[in-house]
Design a protein around this motif. Structure first.
Motif, PDB file in Angstrom:
ATOM      1  N   ALA A 123       0.822  -1.218   0.000  1.00  0.00           N
ATOM      2  CA  ALA A 123       0.000   0.000   0.000  1.00  0.00           C
ATOM      3  C   ALA A 123       0.850   1.260   0.000  1.00  0.00           C
ATOM      4  N   LEU A 124       2.141   1.159   0.362  1.00  0.00           N
ATOM      5  CA  LEU A 124       3.020   2.309   0.429  1.00  0.00           C
ATOM      6  C   LEU A 124       3.629   2.651  -0.923  1.00  0.00           C
ATOM      7  N   GLY A 125       3.518   1.758  -1.896  1.00  0.00           N
ATOM      8  CA  GLY A 125       4.191   1.962  -3.182  1.00  0.00           C
ATOM      9  C   GLY A 125       3.661   3.159  -3.953  1.00  0.00           C
ATOM     10  N   PRO A 126       4.510   3.810  -4.741  1.00  0.00           N
ATOM     11  CA  PRO A 126       4.079   4.987  -5.519  1.00  0.00           C
ATOM     12  C   PRO A 126       3.036   4.668  -6.574  1.00  0.00           C
ATOM     13  N   SER A 127       2.945   3.404  -7.007  1.00  0.00           N
ATOM     14  CA  SER A 127       1.929   3.038  -7.999  1.00  0.00           C
ATOM     15  C   SER A 127       0.676   2.468  -7.356  1.00  0.00           C
ATOM     16  N   ALA A 128       0.685   2.307  -6.006  1.00  0.00           N
ATOM     17  CA  ALA A 128      -0.514   1.851  -5.304  1.00  0.00           C
ATOM     18  C   ALA A 128      -1.534   2.986  -5.260  1.00  0.00           C
ATOM     19  N   PRO A 129      -2.816   2.679  -5.119  1.00  0.00           N
ATOM     20  CA  PRO A 129      -3.871   3.692  -5.271  1.00  0.00           C
ATOM     21  C   PRO A 129      -3.695   4.945  -4.406  1.00  0.00           C
ATOM     22  N   LEU A 130      -3.304   4.764  -3.131  1.00  0.00           N
ATOM     23  CA  LEU A 130      -3.256   5.920  -2.233  1.00  0.00           C
ATOM     24  C   LEU A 130      -2.309   7.001  -2.749  1.00  0.00           C
ATOM     25  N   ARG A 131      -1.165   6.588  -3.263  1.00  0.00           N
ATOM     26  CA  ARG A 131      -0.185   7.561  -3.736  1.00  0.00           C
ATOM     27  C   ARG A 131      -0.336   7.851  -5.227  1.00  0.00           C
ATOM     28  N   ARG A 132      -0.665   6.847  -6.007  1.00  0.00           N
ATOM     29  CA  ARG A 132      -0.823   7.078  -7.448  1.00  0.00           C
ATOM     30  C   ARG A 132      -1.902   8.115  -7.728  1.00  0.00           C
ATOM     31  N   TRP A 133      -3.013   7.998  -7.023  1.00  0.00           N
ATOM     32  CA  TRP A 133      -4.131   8.917  -7.262  1.00  0.00           C
ATOM     33  C   TRP A 133      -4.117  10.101  -6.303  1.00  0.00           C
ATOM     34  N   ARG A 134      -3.071  10.198  -5.515  1.00  0.00           N
ATOM     35  CA  ARG A 134      -2.913  11.322  -4.590  1.00  0.00           C
ATOM     36  C   ARG A 134      -4.132  11.451  -3.672  1.00  0.00           C
ATOM     37  N   LEU A 135      -4.606  10.313  -3.215  1.00  0.00           N
ATOM     38  CA  LEU A 135      -5.684  10.327  -2.222  1.00  0.00           C
ATOM     39  C   LEU A 135      -5.159  10.821  -0.884  1.00  0.00           C
ATOM     40  N   VAL A 136      -3.919  10.460  -0.581  1.00  0.00           N
ATOM     41  CA  VAL A 136      -3.229  10.996   0.594  1.00  0.00           C
ATOM     42  C   VAL A 136      -1.932  11.624   0.116  1.00  0.00           C
ATOM     43  N   VAL A 137      -1.460  12.601   0.892  1.00  0.00           N
ATOM     44  CA  VAL A 137      -0.261  13.351   0.529  1.00  0.00           C
ATOM     45  C   VAL A 137       0.798  13.119   1.598  1.00  0.00           C
ATOM     46  N   LEU A 138       1.991  12.770   1.157  1.00  0.00           N
ATOM     47  CA  LEU A 138       3.112  12.555   2.077  1.00  0.00           C
ATOM     48  C   LEU A 138       3.765  13.883   2.428  1.00  0.00           C
ATOM     49  N   GLY A 139       3.931  14.119   3.723  1.00  0.00           N
ATOM     50  CA  GLY A 139       4.675  15.281   4.166  1.00  0.00           C
ATOM     51  C   GLY A 139       6.149  14.958   4.284  1.00  0.00           C
ATOM     52  N   GLU A 140       6.914  15.924   4.781  1.00  0.00           N
ATOM     53  CA  GLU A 140       8.342  15.717   4.945  1.00  0.00           C
ATOM     54  C   GLU A 140       8.607  14.902   6.217  1.00  0.00           C
ATOM     55  N   GLY A 141       9.467  13.923   6.124  1.00  0.00           N
ATOM     56  CA  GLY A 141       9.801  13.090   7.268  1.00  0.00           C
ATOM     57  C   GLY A 141      11.143  12.426   7.090  1.00  0.00           C
ATOM     58  N   GLU A 142      11.568  11.747   8.115  1.00  0.00           N
ATOM     59  CA  GLU A 142      12.873  11.095   8.072  1.00  0.00           C
ATOM     60  C   GLU A 142      12.885   9.933   7.090  1.00  0.00           C
ATOM     61  N   SER A 143      11.777   9.269   6.925  1.00  0.00           N
ATOM     62  CA  SER A 143      11.700   8.122   6.025  1.00  0.00           C
ATOM     63  C   SER A 143      10.279   7.998   5.508  1.00  0.00           C
ATOM     64  N   LEU A 144      10.078   7.058   4.582  1.00  0.00           N
ATOM     65  CA  LEU A 144       8.750   6.864   4.005  1.00  0.00           C
ATOM     66  C   LEU A 144       7.728   6.524   5.081  1.00  0.00           C
ATOM     67  N   VAL A 145       8.067   5.618   5.983  1.00  0.00           N
ATOM     68  CA  VAL A 145       7.078   5.168   6.968  1.00  0.00           C
ATOM     69  C   VAL A 145       6.861   6.203   8.066  1.00  0.00           C
ATOM     70  N   GLN A 146       7.800   7.135   8.260  1.00  0.00           N
ATOM     71  CA  GLN A 146       7.660   8.132   9.314  1.00  0.00           C
ATOM     72  C   GLN A 146       7.141   9.476   8.808  1.00  0.00           C
ATOM     73  N   SER A 147       6.929   9.619   7.489  1.00  0.00           N
ATOM     74  CA  SER A 147       6.412  10.874   6.932  1.00  0.00           C
ATOM     75  C   SER A 147       4.937  11.032   7.290  1.00  0.00           C
ATOM     76  N   PRO A 148       4.532  12.228   7.752  1.00  0.00           N
ATOM     77  CA  PRO A 148       3.121  12.430   8.098  1.00  0.00           C
ATOM     78  C   PRO A 148       2.229  12.351   6.868  1.00  0.00           C
ATOM     79  N   LEU A 149       1.018  11.870   7.052  1.00  0.00           N
ATOM     80  CA  LEU A 149       0.046  11.709   5.970  1.00  0.00           C
ATOM     81  C   LEU A 149      -1.116  12.678   6.148  1.00  0.00           C
ATOM     82  N   ARG A 150      -1.550  13.269   5.041  1.00  0.00           N
ATOM     83  CA  ARG A 150      -2.768  14.089   5.034  1.00  0.00           C
ATOM     84  C   ARG A 150      -3.660  13.632   3.891  1.00  0.00           C
ATOM     85  N   ILE A 151      -4.947  13.693   4.112  1.00  0.00           N
ATOM     86  CA  ILE A 151      -5.865  13.400   3.020  1.00  0.00           C
ATOM     87  C   ILE A 151      -5.914  14.614   2.094  1.00  0.00           C
TER      88      ILE A 151
END
Length: 652
Positions: A123-151
């Motif tokens: 689900a974290l992949g760039p081609s997975a729906p959440l990120r591909r369709w920009r349903l959620v937006v990744l904020g700045e963080g130390e790593s992919l799993v620690q970056s804050p998420l916003r809808i």
């Protein structure tokens, strides 16, 4: 949707509130278990089940998004978690508690993986729906799993039932609103188009022919049958950089899924290769319901296409539309309606608009049949106004000073235009062949002898619009573009039934050259295409030239009328001077026989009369011979011609 809008919003609100409550309960249970080092027994609470069963057929926005973007249960929970932070304050405190930091109130992928059920790393992949369709937006963080998420804001508004549209698409893609009207002969086209959207296929449908309004109306009807919304892409707003086109593609595909909408891409017309390349690139990338609307099928190197030719309503269908929209007012208008149907080839929506306009303006001074004719001219103008210059002349037969044979030819020409429907259709000439039915005329003669004025007189006599074709805008250096420009002009003119005036036509229709290179070959193709369209055009096309001898013999054979405009003799020049001044112009003892000595054509005489009027007005006097002498010298100087004393002897 059978529910009223208010009831639908209430049900949607209950659905998302219940889903958020279930998710919150799950998080609280997980956090409590974590603190007590106990496992959660019994599995997660039932997510998304409202306290009351929804109406039959009701689908909440949350369920619609889940289905449209094919979200897994885990991805759905991540999206709902991000929405909860925006909608309920309790989620922020829960997330801060879960992360052991009062300042960390936004979820992360890492937190979701540890707290939510059915978690999966994909689900974290760039081609997975959440990120591909920009349903959620990744904020700045130390790593992919620690970056804050916003809808994404657009997605949040959609979930809660708002009808907001993507702001980044404003001015580029807009909804198509209003009614659609499709005649029976166009229904198979509607069914075919709807079928292409219901059956996934790499081929893109292309509607070509007809006018833009008819094509859009067919697309609206097909979308309505599929229960889909419909939007259109404005071609002039299409970005041209590859990066912007890719961004537009991503944004629109998400919007299309959110709204369950089809896109009508109106193909850029004219010499705009950069826009056409951008449009082709966008079509190549889009994988959502789409239809291209174009005058002619565009090249699509990256996609297969399905051609759907659009034709105007048949004559009997047009008559039915006129009668339906006029209602009882159509009684007694059989003859005028037949004439209107023969002259104007309007689409269903244009016919409805013309009827409304005519019924609103008709009165004692303007009978309904004349109001309908005027309304048809108005409805036909927008498409041609973008392609040619409309001439609003007021010349009449009295303004023409020509020998009797030329005047008779012009009247014969008007008669053929007026009665062509009877001869072509009622008497069967059109059934034999469409070639040779076009009314084309050549007006030849020196500059200023009245060729354009004669065209204005014919337009006024026939109550038709006159359009002058600017050949500098038609002839293109790009191979094939001249034919496209001519095709657009003739297609638009066919609908409007206007008079086309190709001024100084010898620039394009001169003697066809021998083929020495590719440029000669394509120049000859342009002339041949024009001849073909003129033969099929059922309106009146007038060509003017100062040099009749420059025209190709094969071209001359295809002309129905050839009218020679001679240089006026002394008697005709005298009559031109008499008609040069309006009745209200104050005149002071003008000597018309002396004025006729000036060896000038009618156009120059009108210029002299106008300039003399301004000179007299500045002196607050009536127009006299002295004023005309000054104006005549001005005109000769402009033409760089000598003015002899013999021509102006005795003027003052």
């Amino acid at each position: 949707m059978s529910d009223a809008p208010g009831a639908w919003h209430q049900q949607n609100q209950r659905q998302i509130t219940a889903a958020l409550a279930a998710l919150r309960a799950w998080l609280e249970q997980r956090l409590e278990a974590r603190s007590d080092a106990k496992a959660v027994e019994g599995g997660p609470p039932r997510l998304g089940l409202p306290p009351e069963a929804p109406s039959p057929g009701f689908v909440s926005r949350l369920d619609q998004v889940t289905q449209a973007f094919r979200l897994s249960p885990f991805e759905r929970s991540v999206l709902l978690l991000c929405a909860g932070v925006e909608l309920e304050a309790s989620f922020s405190s829960l997330l801060a508690k879960a992360q052991g930091d009062a300042r960390r109130t936004l979820p992360t992928f890492g937190l979701a993986l540890s707290l939510l059920p059915d978690a999966h790393w994909s689900a974290l992949g760039p081609s997975a729906p959440l990120r591909r369709w920009r349903l959620v937006v990744l904020g700045e963080g130390e790593s992919l799993v620690q970056s804050p998420l916003r809808i994404d804001e657009r997605v949040l508004h959609h979930l809660v039932g708002l009808t907001e549209r993507e702001l980044l698409l404003e001015g580029v893609i807009e909804p198509v609103e209003g009614d659609s009207e499709v005649v029976p002969s166009q229904q198979p086209l509607v069914e075919r188009l709807a079928e292409t959207w219901s059956t996934p296929s790499p081929a893109v449908p292309v509607m070509c022919g007809g006018d833009r309004i008819q094509r859009r109306s067919i697309a609206m009807e097909a979308a309505r049958r599929q229960g889909m919304a419909i939007h259109r892409l404005r071609p002039t707003s299409l970005p041209t950089s590859a990066q912007d086109v890719t961004s537009l593609q991503r944004l629109w595909e998400r919007e299309a899924l959110l709204l369950d909408s089809v896109l009508v891409l109106e193909w850029p017309e004219g010499e705009v290769p950069e826009l056409q390349r951008a449009a082709a690139g966008l079509v190549d990338m889009l994988r959502c319901p789409l239809v291209i609307s174009a005058t002619e099928a565009p090249p699509l190197p990256g996609r297969a296409s399905i051609h759907l030719p659009v034709s105007s309503p048949r004559a009997e269908e047009s008559l039915l539309l006129w009668r339906r929209h006029l209602g009882e007012a159509a009684t007694g208008l059989e003859g005028p309606l037949n004439a209107i149907t023969s002259q104007f080839h309007l689409g269903p929506l244009s016919i409805r608009s013309a009827c409304g306009e005519a019924l609103a303006t008709t009165g004692a001074t303007l009978p309904l049949d004349r109001a309908l004719w005027v309304a048809c001219r108005t409805q036909s103008r927008p498409r041609l106004d973008d392609l040619a210059q409309r001439i609003d002349g007021s010349a009449s037969w009295e303004d023409l000073v020509l020998p009797a044979p030329q005047l008779q030819l012009l009247r014969e020409l008007a008669t053929q235009v007026r009665h062509r429907a009877r001869v072509h259709d009622a008497w069967g000439f059109a059934e034999r062949s469409s070639r040779g039915l076009g009314l084309s005329a050549l007006f030849s003669g020196p500059s200023g002898t009245g060729k354009t004025m004669a065209a204005e007189v014919l337009a006024a006599e026939l109550s038709l619009d006159l359009y002058r074709i600017d050949l500098s805008q038609v002839v293109s250096k790009y191979i094939g573009e001249t034919e496209k420009n001519l095709r657009r002009i003739f297609d638009a003119a066919d609908e409007a039934g206007v008079i086309l005036l190709f001024d100084e036509a010898d620039a394009l229709f001169g003697k066809r050259s021998e083929v020495r290179d590719s440029h000669d070959r394509y120049a000859n193709l342009e002339v041949s295409y024009l001849l073909q369209r003129m033969e099929a055009y059922r309106g009146l096309a007038i060509l003017t030239t100062n040099f009749k001898s420059a025209l190709d013999v094969a071209f001359m054979r295809r002309l129905r009328f050839v009218v020679q405009f001679p240089f006026p003799d002394a008697e005709q020049r005298q009559e031109l001077w008499r008609r040069a001044f309006p009745k209200r112009t104050p005149l002071s003892a003008l000597d018309y026989p002396r004025l006729a000595r000036v060896n000038m054509a009618g156009g120059n005489i009108r210029n002299i009369a106008l300039n003399a009027a301004f000179i007299a007005a500045s002196e607050e006097r009536a127009v006299g011979m002295g004023h005309l002498l000054r104006a005549t010298r001005m005109e000769y100087a402009k033409l760089e011609k000598p003015l002899t004393d013999a021509e102006v002897a005795g003027w003052t």
